[in-house]
Design a protein around this motif. Structure first.
Motif, PDB file in Angstrom:
ATOM      1  N   VAL A 244       0.829  -1.187   0.000  1.00 36.38           N
ATOM      2  CA  VAL A 244       0.000   0.000   0.000  1.00 36.38           C
ATOM      3  C   VAL A 244       0.869   1.244   0.000  1.00 36.38           C
ATOM      4  O   VAL A 244       1.573   1.517   0.954  1.00 36.38           O
ATOM      5  CB  VAL A 244      -0.910   0.001   1.225  1.00 36.38           C
ATOM      6  CG1 VAL A 244      -1.711   1.279   1.286  1.00 36.38           C
ATOM      7  CG2 VAL A 244      -1.823  -1.204   1.177  1.00 36.38           C
TER       8      VAL A 244
ATOM      9  N   LEU B 230       1.242 -17.442  -1.844  1.00 35.47           N
ATOM     10  CA  LEU B 230       0.635 -17.080  -3.123  1.00 35.47           C
ATOM     11  C   LEU B 230       1.040 -15.680  -3.590  1.00 35.47           C
ATOM     12  O   LEU B 230       1.051 -15.412  -4.787  1.00 35.47           O
ATOM     13  CB  LEU B 230      -0.896 -17.173  -3.036  1.00 35.47           C
ATOM     14  CG  LEU B 230      -1.511 -18.481  -3.542  1.00 35.47           C
ATOM     15  CD1 LEU B 230      -0.946 -19.690  -2.812  1.00 35.47           C
ATOM     16  CD2 LEU B 230      -3.018 -18.439  -3.425  1.00 35.47           C
ATOM     17  N   GLU B 231       1.366 -14.816  -2.667  1.00 32.18           N
ATOM     18  CA  GLU B 231       1.724 -13.447  -3.083  1.00 32.18           C
ATOM     19  C   GLU B 231       2.925 -13.473  -4.039  1.00 32.18           C
ATOM     20  O   GLU B 231       3.061 -12.625  -4.903  1.00 32.18           O
ATOM     21  CB  GLU B 231       2.010 -12.539  -1.883  1.00 32.18           C
ATOM     22  CG  GLU B 231       3.207 -12.963  -1.060  1.00 32.18           C
ATOM     23  CD  GLU B 231       3.567 -11.975   0.040  1.00 32.18           C
ATOM     24  OE1 GLU B 231       3.667 -10.768  -0.238  1.00 32.18           O
ATOM     25  OE2 GLU B 231       3.744 -12.404   1.189  1.00 32.18           O
TER      26      GLU B 231
ATOM     27  N   PHE C 275      -6.178   0.533  -7.109  1.00 31.80           N
ATOM     28  CA  PHE C 275      -5.862   0.361  -5.694  1.00 31.80           C
ATOM     29  C   PHE C 275      -4.535   1.017  -5.335  1.00 31.80           C
ATOM     30  O   PHE C 275      -4.425   1.719  -4.335  1.00 31.80           O
ATOM     31  CB  PHE C 275      -5.800  -1.137  -5.365  1.00 31.80           C
ATOM     32  CG  PHE C 275      -5.511  -1.442  -3.934  1.00 31.80           C
ATOM     33  CD1 PHE C 275      -6.548  -1.491  -3.007  1.00 31.80           C
ATOM     34  CD2 PHE C 275      -4.218  -1.677  -3.480  1.00 31.80           C
ATOM     35  CE1 PHE C 275      -6.301  -1.763  -1.667  1.00 31.80           C
ATOM     36  CE2 PHE C 275      -3.961  -1.945  -2.140  1.00 31.80           C
ATOM     37  CZ  PHE C 275      -5.004  -1.987  -1.229  1.00 31.80           C
TER      38      PHE C 275
ATOM     39  N   MET D 292       1.225 -10.654   7.965  1.00 32.51           N
ATOM     40  CA  MET D 292       2.015  -9.522   7.462  1.00 32.51           C
ATOM     41  C   MET D 292       1.689  -9.426   5.980  1.00 32.51           C
ATOM     42  O   MET D 292       1.558 -10.464   5.322  1.00 32.51           O
ATOM     43  CB  MET D 292       3.510  -9.863   7.669  1.00 32.51           C
ATOM     44  CG  MET D 292       4.456  -8.764   7.348  1.00 32.51           C
ATOM     45  SD  MET D 292       4.633  -7.670   8.786  1.00 32.51           S
ATOM     46  CE  MET D 292       5.697  -6.413   8.091  1.00 32.51           C
ATOM     47  N   ARG D 293       1.556  -8.201   5.449  1.00 36.85           N
ATOM     48  CA  ARG D 293       1.270  -8.098   4.019  1.00 36.85           C
ATOM     49  C   ARG D 293       2.299  -8.861   3.196  1.00 36.85           C
ATOM     50  O   ARG D 293       3.475  -8.558   3.308  1.00 36.85           O
ATOM     51  CB  ARG D 293       1.255  -6.623   3.577  1.00 36.85           C
ATOM     52  CG  ARG D 293      -0.018  -5.897   3.944  1.00 36.85           C
ATOM     53  CD  ARG D 293       0.145  -4.415   3.849  1.00 36.85           C
ATOM     54  NE  ARG D 293       1.062  -3.926   4.894  1.00 36.85           N
ATOM     55  CZ  ARG D 293       1.362  -2.631   5.077  1.00 36.85           C
ATOM     56  NH1 ARG D 293       0.825  -1.709   4.307  1.00 36.85           N
ATOM     57  NH2 ARG D 293       2.183  -2.278   6.022  1.00 36.85           N
ATOM     58  N   SER D 294       1.922  -9.861   2.387  1.00 38.40           N
ATOM     59  CA  SER D 294       0.580 -10.361   2.176  1.00 38.40           C
ATOM     60  C   SER D 294       0.563 -11.875   2.344  1.00 38.40           C
ATOM     61  O   SER D 294       0.230 -12.624   1.442  1.00 38.40           O
ATOM     62  CB  SER D 294       0.081 -10.005   0.767  1.00 38.40           C
ATOM     63  OG  SER D 294      -0.028  -8.587   0.631  1.00 38.40           O
ATOM     64  N   HIS D 295       0.972 -12.333   3.529  1.00 41.31           N
ATOM     65  CA  HIS D 295       0.847 -13.759   3.792  1.00 41.31           C
ATOM     66  C   HIS D 295       0.664 -14.016   5.285  1.00 41.31           C
ATOM     67  O   HIS D 295       1.030 -13.202   6.132  1.00 41.31           O
ATOM     68  CB  HIS D 295       2.050 -14.543   3.264  1.00 41.31           C
ATOM     69  CG  HIS D 295       3.363 -14.109   3.823  1.00 41.31           C
ATOM     70  ND1 HIS D 295       4.120 -13.110   3.265  1.00 41.31           N
ATOM     71  CD2 HIS D 295       4.060 -14.530   4.912  1.00 41.31           C
ATOM     72  CE1 HIS D 295       5.216 -12.928   3.980  1.00 41.31           C
ATOM     73  NE2 HIS D 295       5.198 -13.769   4.986  1.00 41.31           N
TER      74      HIS D 295
ATOM     75  N   SER E 188      -3.853  -5.317   1.117  1.00 41.62           N
ATOM     76  CA  SER E 188      -2.859  -4.893   0.126  1.00 41.62           C
ATOM     77  C   SER E 188      -3.349  -5.335  -1.236  1.00 41.62           C
ATOM     78  O   SER E 188      -4.355  -6.038  -1.349  1.00 41.62           O
ATOM     79  CB  SER E 188      -1.497  -5.543   0.400  1.00 41.62           C
ATOM     80  OG  SER E 188      -1.505  -6.882  -0.060  1.00 41.62           O
TER      81      SER E 188
ATOM     82  N   LEU F  67      -2.185  -7.537  -2.927  1.00 40.99           N
ATOM     83  CA  LEU F  67      -2.114  -8.998  -2.985  1.00 40.99           C
ATOM     84  C   LEU F  67      -2.876  -9.657  -1.836  1.00 40.99           C
ATOM     85  O   LEU F  67      -2.569 -10.786  -1.433  1.00 40.99           O
ATOM     86  CB  LEU F  67      -0.648  -9.457  -3.050  1.00 40.99           C
ATOM     87  CG  LEU F  67      -0.001  -9.173  -4.422  1.00 40.99           C
ATOM     88  CD1 LEU F  67       1.500  -9.339  -4.361  1.00 40.99           C
ATOM     89  CD2 LEU F  67      -0.587 -10.088  -5.493  1.00 40.99           C
ATOM     90  N   HIS F  68      -3.856  -8.933  -1.324  1.00 44.25           N
ATOM     91  CA  HIS F  68      -4.693  -9.484  -0.258  1.00 44.25           C
ATOM     92  C   HIS F  68      -5.366 -10.795  -0.669  1.00 44.25           C
ATOM     93  O   HIS F  68      -5.473 -11.725   0.131  1.00 44.25           O
ATOM     94  CB  HIS F  68      -5.757  -8.465   0.139  1.00 44.25           C
ATOM     95  CG  HIS F  68      -6.959  -9.073   0.761  1.00 44.25           C
ATOM     96  ND1 HIS F  68      -6.981  -9.511   2.064  1.00 44.25           N
ATOM     97  CD2 HIS F  68      -8.185  -9.355   0.248  1.00 44.25           C
ATOM     98  CE1 HIS F  68      -8.172 -10.016   2.335  1.00 44.25           C
ATOM     99  NE2 HIS F  68      -8.920  -9.950   1.259  1.00 44.25           N
TER     100      HIS F  68
ATOM    101  N   GLU G  79      -4.323 -13.066  -2.297  1.00 43.59           N
ATOM    102  CA  GLU G  79      -3.350 -14.153  -2.233  1.00 43.59           C
ATOM    103  C   GLU G  79      -3.012 -14.537  -0.784  1.00 43.59           C
ATOM    104  O   GLU G  79      -2.260 -15.485  -0.555  1.00 43.59           O
ATOM    105  CB  GLU G  79      -2.070 -13.744  -2.988  1.00 43.59           C
ATOM    106  CG  GLU G  79      -2.176 -13.819  -4.497  1.00 43.59           C
ATOM    107  CD  GLU G  79      -3.019 -12.720  -5.148  1.00 43.59           C
ATOM    108  OE1 GLU G  79      -3.477 -11.796  -4.437  1.00 43.59           O
ATOM    109  OE2 GLU G  79      -3.224 -12.786  -6.367  1.00 43.59           O
ATOM    110  N   MET G  80      -3.553 -13.818   0.181  1.00 45.64           N
ATOM    111  CA  MET G  80      -3.188 -14.050   1.587  1.00 45.64           C
ATOM    112  C   MET G  80      -4.057 -15.161   2.163  1.00 45.64           C
ATOM    113  O   MET G  80      -5.037 -14.912   2.868  1.00 45.64           O
ATOM    114  CB  MET G  80      -3.352 -12.741   2.357  1.00 45.64           C
ATOM    115  CG  MET G  80      -2.701 -12.760   3.722  1.00 45.64           C
ATOM    116  SD  MET G  80      -2.519 -11.077   4.348  1.00 45.64           S
ATOM    117  CE  MET G  80      -1.919 -11.429   6.008  1.00 45.64           C
TER     118      MET G  80
END
Lengths: 674, 674
Positions: free
Chosen positions: A23, A254-255, A413, B552-555, B626, B628-629, B631-632
């Motif tokens: 972000v 996956l990220e 976003f 934690m972004r994003s996992h 985020s 890649l949310h 994917e979390m």
């Protein structure tokens, strides 16, 4: 130490995507020049009405919320997938079955996407559908009562994010699995994902008169993550479009691992063809378990039915039913313009946006212009299906809606903005900053054949400094834009409830005239309804005691009850005898281990009370209903388990032991008043 | 039939009261002339802040809501007495103990009155207190975090409506029983009310540094209904004033039987004197049971303690501690002006309003100007204590607040209006219609020594046609008035959440600077906190499995876990490692029979999952955190009860079986990134 590791992972992702994915919005300066008449534009004077209803999903609240536009006022939160102590939903005996699933009683979910019922590609104002993401379900809300009247579980999927997208005559709700899983479920190592995990795309049919849902069929799909969908309209009627991410079929981190490929896929389903295959018996029946919970609107009681079979269509058995087309990098939204010709496939990690042409896709299918196939599903040549590319529109495109003037509006976003562009010539026309990081956006009718391009609401994912702070937990924030002119104009920030993902907005005059003001007591078919004070009674059946109680300004009848025993299960069935708008009564009793009842005029609702200690306990009306509301109370006497205290009940200081005595009392009362 | 009976009862009441007591407001024409600049006055432009926080009780929602004034925007709902699926309050393992009571786990209550902490008769912005009416409790909300941190049950009372009124240096919260009951509870006939039922007035002391509550003492009172209270300030410091209704001691059909007497009573308590009696040991210790639930702010875990003793002061043993004074007909509000000299006792069935003088009451006490006594409590001569009568102010007076210019503002439920009057000379200065039937009203600081008489909010009990309809269930409505001039001016209607009864409003700069943005992870003392990804692990202890997880972004880490067995109790302890404002992460797993966790940065929260079937289940972050949310997410594998599948966990596709392996993995990951 920790920070370095995290930075490392983030940097991996950053390199891959070629842009900052974390972000990046947070600290933008919030000063915005608002033109003079914004205040007037959003102000709804006391006694006047908003022009639109906006229905926002609640996200992690599991509910939906109803806002007025342009005022941004929260008109009501409607409980759907989560218990709602405020009115007893999920606690009252009538509503508990709504939460039954194949996993048991599940009192929460994560609601993402609102779909209003349509006819001819226009909202008809009858029903609202919304998905439960975590324990896969779809709910129906009746827009005459704003009550959740049905919840259908979807079997053998995991994460029903991609739901419940409606077809233009409300034939079907289309949904897809977000997480692939072993189907049927079995105990396998997670790293056998590629062999064992599958996806399903689900078609739920709707009864055209009553709106009731039925799982019509499921299409077995490769083990990808199906993320979002839209159905065709007008020229593309009969088709569905669903984006996927994780066509890499990763099952961890996956990220990084689901962001490897340059292109993922859009699934394209010919559901008219699927219907033909179903009619021709080309499906497999597979045993499964899922619950269908339906509120009987004449009694207000929800009933659950376990369903045990589902029909599976397999693409390999059903040619010309399913196709794929590549979509640049981890697409999220998948949106069809009002003409039905253009489909926007937003790759959220892509630097540009691919816009597809339905007629070109049809032509490519006809010409078998395919680049191979995946598990027997033809992959349409990317260029053959493409209308064109919107160049450098912004960073992190997520969702697109449309106006009636040929324009599209897309949220970004990462670059925190809404961008307006021309669908036909792919020219960017305007961009406005949002604060911060918008997810979905909504324009009234903006995904139908009849958009009303007056307002646009961006639903932002990050709030930070937009309002007075409320500790670490902040409301999510929405921003209202005027989009009636050439340039968009920011009008208002308003905080929202839960975490709204998608919303749909509808002109108020399509819903308001049908809004029910109270329930007709003559039509109350609840088996424990008490249709008059003379019918009130208390009946013991073993350890169960049923109190047939009425509520009327300003007393509950009976209001003194004796003869309860420790260990009893006492059911207070409270009928609100009022027949006037906005005169609910509530009911609560001290120490009950559930929530109050809030009973609308003409309704009956039931609270279970299990007294555990002897004594005299107060109960009262929880809704301030009249000047003598504080007097609307009573007492329940609880004796020891074996005590010799008979059941007695009454009103106005005299207790009766049987119904004959009670009816005599009411007769005398009436004669006196003549 | 039914209608005639009801009419009869209503007519009885009407004759008694000499006025229409049923809601007569409904059909007033709603057109109101709004002066030109109302829109500008309430408009808060995007990026700008409201001037005041208004804290509204949720009524039957059991929560509190935070609105901005003048915009009327709902900034946040803070869960207090009711389960809140939206953030897992009442479902997470940390928060469940908040709902413990002597009746068991009680997940709902009815919250009525907000009291902000005070010093020297001014709000200090530290804590907020609110009552639970049904299963008597008082809660404390920390205004730096907007979290409920403490709930104290009050024993041997029924209906804690009359609560939790604060003294001007936050010495005590005063409360009184709404319904009298046998004390201690026993199995007695309800019609022995007069012999067996008693009331209690309760004093809860506050720790001046931490705000923690302790039940200091209870005063045994006659079996009336204690309804509302205020404490003295300035000249009347050290005294409390509580209204009663049902001095008739009726126990059934109170709308008639508790409205017989021409005057009820106000109880007047000298709490400084009560403190002396407590210090001198003049109390009785009585065994009882009540729960004290306190959140440990360093761990975020609530702990419950059952308390087993209470101190009772009896007026007959403690002379000069308690007095009564008559108040015309069924008083409700009981409000003390900023000087502390005037006390407004609003008889809701009275055609005028009695205003008392503290100095005259003191003089009457000194001169023993009593009209007898009730159960040993002297009744002060009504005329001797009276400042004067406000003649014909309106119908159904309920509540009064004050400005800093010597004016009082009273709501009239039946005649649906707010009336402004001069406290000193009892002259009526202005009246404005409200839509419809206001209960409480609030002026910022309007019950303190330092009111800020700029705005007034009327909280209306009837909504009907004020907004777009939402079926039979409507939001309650508030109306904002500008009271800075001679005449009040209606600015805005805004819908509210739950059923707000009372509210308090405070200038934003008294709260905003202290608002915490996130929890410092270095200070996280939760026993299952995981302070870095390398510390993540999964530990089995018999059938209990503890997952030490980080977000934690994003996992989520670990994001693949195997070795769970059917019948396990799996505790997911999720630590949010973020240290930035507004980056919550959520956690949910398919089929869990509770609600999600919403975990603020730096916090640890725990979700209990009891898998019932073998398979592979998805979990994911429920807050769009985020780009890649989506994917979390991750998978949990569940094997049969006796299966030979070892516990394994990991991130990035490789599972480990013990902590040593896991730590090695993180080390390698880190080395690679150097």
């Amino acid at each position: 130490m920790r920070t370095r590791k995290v930075n490392m992972i983030i940097s991996l992702v950053t390199i891959m995507g070629g842009m900052a994915l974390v972000v990046a919005c947070g600290q933008r300066n919030a000063t915005t020049v608002i033109e003079g008449d914004a205040a007037e534009q959003v102000y709804i004077a006391p006694g006047e009405y908003d022009e639109f209803y906006a229905f926002l999903s609640g996200g992690f609240s599991g509910q939906i919320t109803v806002y007025g536009l342009p005022s941004g006022r929260l008109l009501r939160e409607v409980p759907v997938f989560s218990q709602y102590p405020e009115n007893g939903y999920g606690y009252s005996e009538e509503s508990k079955p709504m939460f039954n699933t194949s996993y048991g009683f599940v009192p929460w979910d994560d609601s993402h996407h609102i779909e209003l019922s349509q006819q001819n590609g226009e909202f008809d104002g009858r029903w609202l559908f919304v998905n439960g993401n975590n324990t896969p379900r779809i709910a129906r809300v009746d827009l005459s009562t704003f009550e959740t009247v049905e919840i259908l579980e979807i079997p053998d999927v995991a994460g029903l994010h991609c739901a419940p997208f409606i077809t233009e005559n409300s034939e079907y709700l289309v949904s897809g699995t977000r997480f692939s899983i072993p189907i049927p479920q079995k105990d396998v190592p997670i790293d056998t994902y590629k062999e064992n995990f599958k996806g399903l795309i689900n078609y739920v049919s709707l009864d055209q008169d009553h709106g009731t849902m039925e799982l019509a069929f499921q299409i077995e799909m490769p083990g990808f993550n199906y993320d979002l969908a839209r159905n065709g309209k007008a020229v593309s009627h009969g088709w569905s479009f669903l984006t996927t991410y994780n066509s890499e079929q990763a099952h961890s981190l996956l990220e990084v691992n689901a962001s490897q490929k340059d292109k993922d896929l859009m699934a394209i389903i010919n559901w008219k063809k699927a219907e033909e295959y179903v009619a021709a018996g080309k499906f497999t029946e597979r045993p499964t378990s899922y619950y269908h919970n339906l509120m009987d609107e004449s009694t207000g009681i929800a009933h659950s039915q376990e369903m045990k079979m589902t029909r599976i269509l397999k693409p390999e058995d059903c040619p010309e039913m399913v196709y794929f087309i590549p979509v640049p990098k981890s697409p999220h939204g998948c949106d069809v313009d009002p003409s039905g010709e253009y489909i926007v496939g937003n790759g959220k990690l892509s630097a540009d946006m691919s816009v597809y042409s339905f007629s070109k896709i049809m032509k490519a299918i006809e010409e078998k212009n395919f680049d191979g196939e995946i598990e027997g599903i033809p992959v349409i040549n990317y260029d053959a299906g493409l209308h064109g590319i919107l160049q450098k529109p912004g960073l992190g495109p997520l969702h697109t809606e449309f106006d009636e003037r040929g324009n599209a509006y897309t949220t970004f976003f990462i670059s925190s903005e809404v961008v307006k562009w021309n669908v036909d010539n792919l020219e960017i026309l305007d961009r406005e900053a949002t604060f911060y990081s918008p997810g979905h956006l909504v324009i009234p009718g903006g995904e139908t054949r009849k958009p009303e391009g007056k307002y646009l609401v961006a639903m932002n994912k990050i709030t930070k400094d937009r309002y007075l702070p409320t500790g670490p937990e902040l409301a999510h924030s929405a921003q209202l834009f005027d989009i009636s002119g050439d340039k968009m104009k920011l009008l208002l920030d308003f905080p929202t409830k839960g975490e709204p993902h998608y919303a749909q907005a509808i002109r108020a005059d399509k819903v308001k005239p049908n809004s029910k003001k109270f329930y007709n007591i003559e039509e109350n078919a609840h088996p424990y309804a008490t249709l008059g004070e003379s019918k009130t009674k208390v009946v013991r059946e073993g350890d169960e005691v049923h109190v047939y109680m009425t509520a009327m300004r300003s007393h509950l009848a009976p209001d003194n009850i004796e003869g309860f025993k420790v260990g009893d299960k006492v059911f207070f069935h409270v009928t609100n005898l009022e027949q006037d708008w906005d005169v609910p009564h509530g009911f609560a009793i001290q120490g009950a281990t559930n929530a109050e009842l809030l009973v609308m005029p003409g309704q009956t609702k039931t609270l279970l009370w299990e007294p555990k200690k002897v004594g005299v306990y107060a109960f009262y009306c929880t809704d301030f209903c009249s000047a003598l509301h504080q007097e609307m109370s009573g007492y329940a006497r609880v004796s020891a388990k074996g005590a010799d205290v008979p059941l007695k009940w009454g009103l106005n200081e005299t207790l009766r032991e049987n119904q004959e005595q009670a009816e005599k009392f009411y007769e005398q009362l009436e004669n006196k008043s003549k």
